[in-house]
Design an enzyme around this catalytic site. Structure first.
Site, short mmCIF file in Angstrom:
data_model
loop_
_atom_site.label_atom_id
_atom_site.label_comp_id
_atom_site.label_asym_id
_atom_site.label_seq_id
_atom_site.Cartn_x
_atom_site.Cartn_y
_atom_site.Cartn_z
N ARG A 15 50.43 38.95 41.38
CA ARG A 15 49.35 39.12 40.41
C ARG A 15 48.58 37.80 40.24
O ARG A 15 47.47 37.65 40.68
CB ARG A 15 49.93 39.60 39.05
N CYS A 240 43.73 26.62 39.00
CA CYS A 240 43.20 26.38 37.66
C CYS A 240 41.68 26.50 37.75
O CYS A 240 41.05 25.76 38.51
CB CYS A 240 43.60 24.99 37.18
#
Lengths: 312, 312
Positions: A15, A240
């Protein structure tokens, strides 16, 4: 250290790892990787997210992936669901657990879910009812709990109110997510200690990003406060959004290795995870972030050199 | 956490970082970088190693570098010395402190210094006498104390014997070096706790490598056991000889940022360190390993996006 002897590691690469990759992975490859992960000894895998296909095209084949994998009774399959439609798809696909996404701050919630935190929680009510109807376990989450990239520190009063509302919803399993790696061990101990004392009925897990190199230290801090349930992503896949090339999820092989070295059992076959990680690292070198894949395990000893050249 | 309010960070890039670079840095550049570091607020910098020029050609200009830098009274200059000849050079160059290198295991000692651990310690005697004669502070070290790449774990009895012999030599300042990143927080707390209880007269510092992603967690573990003195290298320069591309020294900006985030003062101007780190990273991209240089500080907040595109 007076610490528990075992922990649970939930693999989230299918995921959180995959959704951050710009290249679409075929449904067959996803199924193959999840099948491999299911043979590693994980008791729980976050397999996908039932979001709108346009929001995350990489995960649009969520149902096909779930239909294709070889189920095992000893591996619980968890999926993220953003709304009732996603929940219906998740139930139809036969997941064991669903996780609801929630941001600790309004600004992060608005940017991620187009609504403020407590507005989002109100919309959880019908989801919980529907999930209970199908005996699906519902867990919650609190993203950016240890620091928001827009607002900084989150007041404990707000975190406490979110926990209270989760209890009102009947959700007792809550993931504390350091979404952009702003936690530190002192902050982790303070926040976890406070909400654990306030709500002893809640069960907390941690979702840590290694953005600023403190993920393992934060895991140890949470562990010392009694948390024994951690997410991680094989090969450290999952970046990120605010810092290109910065580390994202703590790598599964790094957290498993670290805890096992500390004498804490994970029940996971680290060598199998490393093999899967190596293949992923080879395919996605720019997006993987793993120490163990580079350095090997502590137990991989080297042959001592036989002699040294005399100098001088 | 019941913890001290401040720590000392010793910058070791000019020694441990530079010596691992394959490209020779000019004497002028070394002087310039050390001068910049001296203006960051560090109280101690490990400037070089007085080893035989053939052993580490990068550091053959140790004396010239020391002669060229702008001394400051508030910054102590430390150098490594392997033998009496190196000590004489160090004294002539006017260092404030010298550090003796020692390996916890015989195999590592043989590969690094061509002699077994206790044979090496015997040869320290004339060095200590000579240094005292010139009022130079002598510190010791124990490399691979948290694990040897050839032998694995080091028995506590052996570590204890090394500490005892350091005391016999009159050396009370000892660096515990996780030379190849084999420590973990539980091991750090156990070993530091044991030797601190056995030898309360010793003052320990830590030299940590981030080879397996646990350096900051190990620093926090040592800190919780009372250690307040840590080495680090700006930009994370300094690799691991056993694993190409693996991380070496914990980056100064990462450990300073981490401790400051925890509310612990270092007295160092992090922004100045980051600027030096960025320049080094630009010059040696393959050899730098730093989280903060990629991700920025926690306090570097982002602007929240104004709206989100409606999907579905």
């Amino acid at each position: 250290m007076n610490i528990p002897k075992e922990i649970i590691i939930t693999e989230v690469c299918p995921r959180d790892g995959f959704q951050s990759l710009p290249e679409i992975i075929s449904t067959e490859d996803k199924i193959e990787i999840i099948n491999q992960l299911m043979n590693c000894g994980y008791s729980q895998i976050e397999v996908t997210s039932f979001v709108h296909p346009k929001a995350i095209p990489q995960l649009k084949d969520a149902s096909e992936v779930l239909n294709g994998i070889n189920r095992r009774k000893d591996v619980k399959l968890r999926a993220l669901v953003p709304n009732l439609k996603g929940l219906e798809r998740a139930i139809e696909a036969g997941v064991d657990k669903v996780k609801l996404m929630l941001s600790a701050t309004d600004s992060h919630s608005l940017s991620n879910a187009n609504r403020k935190t407590f507005d989002a929680m109100k919309e959880f009510e019908p989801l919980v009812t529907r999930a209970q109807h199908s005996s699906i376990i519902v867990s919650g989450s609190i993203s950016v709990i240890f620091g928001c990239p827009y607002e900084g520190d989150v007041p404990i009063e707000r975190i406490s109110e979110i926990c209270k509302r989760y209890i009102d919803l009947g959700i007792y399993d809550i993931s504390l997510a350091d979404t952009t790696g702003m936690a530190n061990p002192v902050k982790v101990k303070r926040i976890v200690g406070q909400i654990r004392d306030l709500y002893p009925e809640l069960k907390f897990s941690m979702h840590l990003h290694n953005t600023r190199g403190m993920a393992f230290a934060n895991a140890v801090a949470g562990f010392e406060e009694g948390i024994t349930d951690f997410d991680s992503s094989v090969a450290g896949l999952g970046g990120c959004p605010y810092a290109p090339n910065a580390s994202g999820n703590i790598a599964s092989e790094d957290i498993i290795h670290g805890f096992e070295e500390m004498g804490v059992q994970t029940g996971i076959d680290l060598d199998k995870v490393i093999l899967i990680g190596k293949a992923l690292q080879e395919r996605f070198p720019v997006y993987s972030n793993s120490f163990i894949l580079k350095a090997g395990k502590c137990s991989d000893l080297h042959l001592a050199p036989k002699c040294q050249e005399k100098i001088g």
